[in-house]
Design a protein around this motif. Sequence first.
Motif, PDB file in Angstrom:
ATOM      1  N   GLU A 248      71.058  40.473 137.540  1.00  0.00           N
ATOM      2  CA  GLU A 248      71.119  40.221 138.898  1.00  0.00           C
ATOM      3  C   GLU A 248      72.348  39.332 139.261  1.00  0.00           C
ATOM      4  N   GLU A 249      72.644  38.503 138.080  1.00  0.00           N
ATOM      5  CA  GLU A 249      73.561  37.327 138.412  1.00  0.00           C
ATOM      6  C   GLU A 249      75.008  38.210 138.257  1.00  0.00           C
ATOM      7  N   ASN A 250      75.129  38.884 137.185  1.00  0.00           N
ATOM      8  CA  ASN A 250      76.636  39.538 136.782  1.00  0.00           C
ATOM      9  C   ASN A 250      76.667  40.911 137.513  1.00  0.00           C
ATOM     10  N   ASN A 251      75.444  41.244 138.172  1.00  0.00           N
ATOM     11  CA  ASN A 251      75.703  42.584 139.118  1.00  0.00           C
ATOM     12  C   ASN A 251      76.034  43.717 137.993  1.00  0.00           C
ATOM     13  N   ALA A 252      75.257  44.007 137.048  1.00  0.00           N
ATOM     14  CA  ALA A 252      75.560  44.811 136.044  1.00  0.00           C
ATOM     15  C   ALA A 252      74.242  45.450 135.295  1.00  0.00           C
ATOM     16  N   VAL A 253      74.462  46.446 134.470  1.00  0.00           N
ATOM     17  CA  VAL A 253      73.358  46.736 133.601  1.00  0.00           C
ATOM     18  C   VAL A 253      73.887  46.917 132.310  1.00  0.00           C
ATOM     19  N   GLN A 254      73.078  46.068 131.368  1.00  0.00           N
ATOM     20  CA  GLN A 254      73.534  46.319 129.939  1.00  0.00           C
ATOM     21  C   GLN A 254      72.676  47.096 129.386  1.00  0.00           C
ATOM     22  N   GLU A 255      73.194  47.799 128.302  1.00  0.00           N
ATOM     23  CA  GLU A 255      72.547  48.821 127.583  1.00  0.00           C
ATOM     24  C   GLU A 255      72.251  48.430 126.054  1.00  0.00           C
ATOM     25  N   PHE A 256      71.141  48.794 125.471  1.00  0.00           N
ATOM     26  CA  PHE A 256      70.669  48.388 124.280  1.00  0.00           C
ATOM     27  C   PHE A 256      70.083  49.698 123.421  1.00  0.00           C
ATOM     28  N   ARG A 257      70.610  49.687 122.274  1.00  0.00           N
ATOM     29  CA  ARG A 257      70.245  50.860 121.591  1.00  0.00           C
ATOM     30  C   ARG A 257      69.371  50.339 120.190  1.00  0.00           C
ATOM     31  N   LEU A 258      68.448  51.200 119.723  1.00  0.00           N
ATOM     32  CA  LEU A 258      67.652  50.794 118.496  1.00  0.00           C
ATOM     33  C   LEU A 258      68.679  50.678 117.353  1.00  0.00           C
ATOM     34  N   SER A 259      68.414  49.495 116.602  1.00  0.00           N
ATOM     35  CA  SER A 259      69.092  49.584 115.351  1.00  0.00           C
ATOM     36  C   SER A 259      68.328  50.325 114.332  1.00  0.00           C
ATOM     37  N   GLU A 260      68.889  50.330 113.141  1.00  0.00           N
ATOM     38  CA  GLU A 260      68.362  50.940 112.116  1.00  0.00           C
ATOM     39  C   GLU A 260      66.502  50.304 112.029  1.00  0.00           C
TER      40      GLU A 260
END
Length: 707
Positions: free
Chosen positions: A369-381
């Motif tokens: 909400e503060e940076n007004n963006a969506v961060q994407e996270f992907r599963l590691s091995e």
Amino acid sequence: MGILSLLLAVIILAGTLWPAGAWAFTPYDTNYKDSFDRLVWTQSAYNPVGVLGREIYIPDPKDPSKQVFSPLVQPKDLFIDDNDQIYIADTGNSRIVQLDEKGNLVRILDVKESPLKKPEGIFIDGKGDIYVADTGNKRVVRLDSNGKLIKEFKRPDSKFLPESFKYDPIKLVVDKRGFLYIATLGGYQGLLQLDPDGNFQSFFGANKTDFSVMDAFKRVVYTREMYLREISKLPGSVASVTIDKSGLIYTVTKEVERGQIKKLNIAGKDLLATKDEFSDSVVNRVFGEMRFPPKDKTKPQLNDLTVDRNGNITAIDSTLKYVNQYDGNGNLLFFWGGDASASSTKLGVVKTPSAIASNSKNELFILDEENNAVQEFRLSEFGALVHKANALTQDGRYEDSEKYWQEVLRLNAFYTPAVLGLAKAAYKKGEYVKAEELFKEAGFVQGYSDAFWQVRLQWFQKNFGLLMNVIVIGGLLIYLFNRFTRKSEWRRRWRERPRSRVPLVVQLKHVFYIMKHPIDGFTAIRYESKGSMASSMIILFFAMVSFGVMRAATDFTFNPSIVLDVNLITVFLQFLIVLIGWVVSNYLISTIYRGEGRFRDVLYGSSYAMFPFIIVGLPLTLISNGMTLSEGSIYNFLENGLYIWVILLLFWKVQAMQNYSVGETGMNIFLSLVTMTILGVLIFITFGLSNELKDFFYSVYQEVTIR
């Protein structure tokens, strides 16, 4: 120069061919906590791979042929549909923003025929219809897949809805029947359940109010008028809600200390508070992790959650900024978080997490909400391996999960879920001894008890014949021995042997008389010198040793902390400090409360009262190593009986030695306990002030020496 050019070309080529996210840097630590609340560092479960929603351009209202930058403003909610399309409740701009799976803008939904006002919730059903919690307009709107308004759900008109209820929708989900479950701002009654026509059905999944001992005291002591003036104590309101593919509804609540996450079936029953796979007990889980308690004593405040395709629950913490992931049964898998510095922004560190969602690939998307963006996270091995193994375990395919758990354990020897998964696989294969060891290592009492039950059963089946033969033959030999030696001369001389008149021996034997006749026995110590310093110290020493053995050697089934190192010196000191505090406090109170006992009488009597630790504690410790949780009631009965017996002996000791009535004895003991508490507080303050005084004099010394 040619070599450098070739090397640069190889690096660029490798960068283009290497999988996306392989070079991702994780500016946070990933952790796990085992059954004994010990912190374990693990490999990253998820890697940050990108930021979405920062490049939003819309046609310029003044010149549609041009594009103007239109960033998100205080976005509150995030939803990803079955096609991995991303929907954002752009609260500050009073609109819904749709992005494709790569983060490219698809369209803006602002419902021109009935404009939105600060929407805080978004949900897309299986048909593609869009439901928006239009908070500013105090309504929920339903749009078709093209964004056209179909229906609006305003405050239901129902006599069952309290007039004080405030209808400010903030989050919602819709089940397969079209029923709406709406979380409202401050709605402590639970989720508002509406049918497809908007009629009120019920409140769903409400939290319970915590009822403390102080609340019970107030209810008994306060008058009705005083109680009504008290501030109302209400249950926590649901902060967010989501639904999985099976139709189970999940809620998250901030203002509660237990059961922050609930997994509700259609009847509103919390499935996370039911029996575990091997457990018969019902537990109320605590959710929301932290590495170390903050100095300001801030507690986790979970504000949103998502459920991935494997049933794993991931919740975000708005206060401590942690991401917490649990499996479908509520067991912790990972939690992670980094330092969200106000002066910098890092990929992977979310400053103000307001919503979380997952797509079909089990990737996580966290709305900042503060940076007004969506961060994407992907599963590691490592994370993908844990998810694969855990999914097989959750499905009951323990043997299939074994190779995956072995690989997880190879990568991280301290990751307890891998040990637990291998334990379940060993149990399934009938390798009960191995399962018993692994369950103990994992700290899972019920599994350990079940495995030991099977080991014990197999031993009895194998040795039952031999055991019965030994019992029968032993009993027969004892019978024959008594029959043929009953009239023998040596038996007669043994019965008529002279009794020992050594004072110490007589005083030690007196403890058995106390066990049978406590009041007379303690009176004899006071007036007939049946106790001494030597006998008291001997009994006290063996009682203290017995207490230490109980703490260190009771079986894991009834003493899980045995897995941790038990410091016997600490145990002995605790025993002695409590006993000395009791003796001193009881003597002081008895002195001013018309007592007749001397200090040595209090000391001797208290030492003799510890004897049950010897005659009950040691045998109980021994038999605990052959018992399972099925016999837990027997063990608890004996253990509670031990402590009740000691308490009764102390009660009779005070009554007999101080010459009190029953009421006076009770008052004496109560005042003694209060005095113990006061002495403990004074000692604590004294040591604290002593340290402060030492630091003060040291500071003065430094000042003098420097000048």
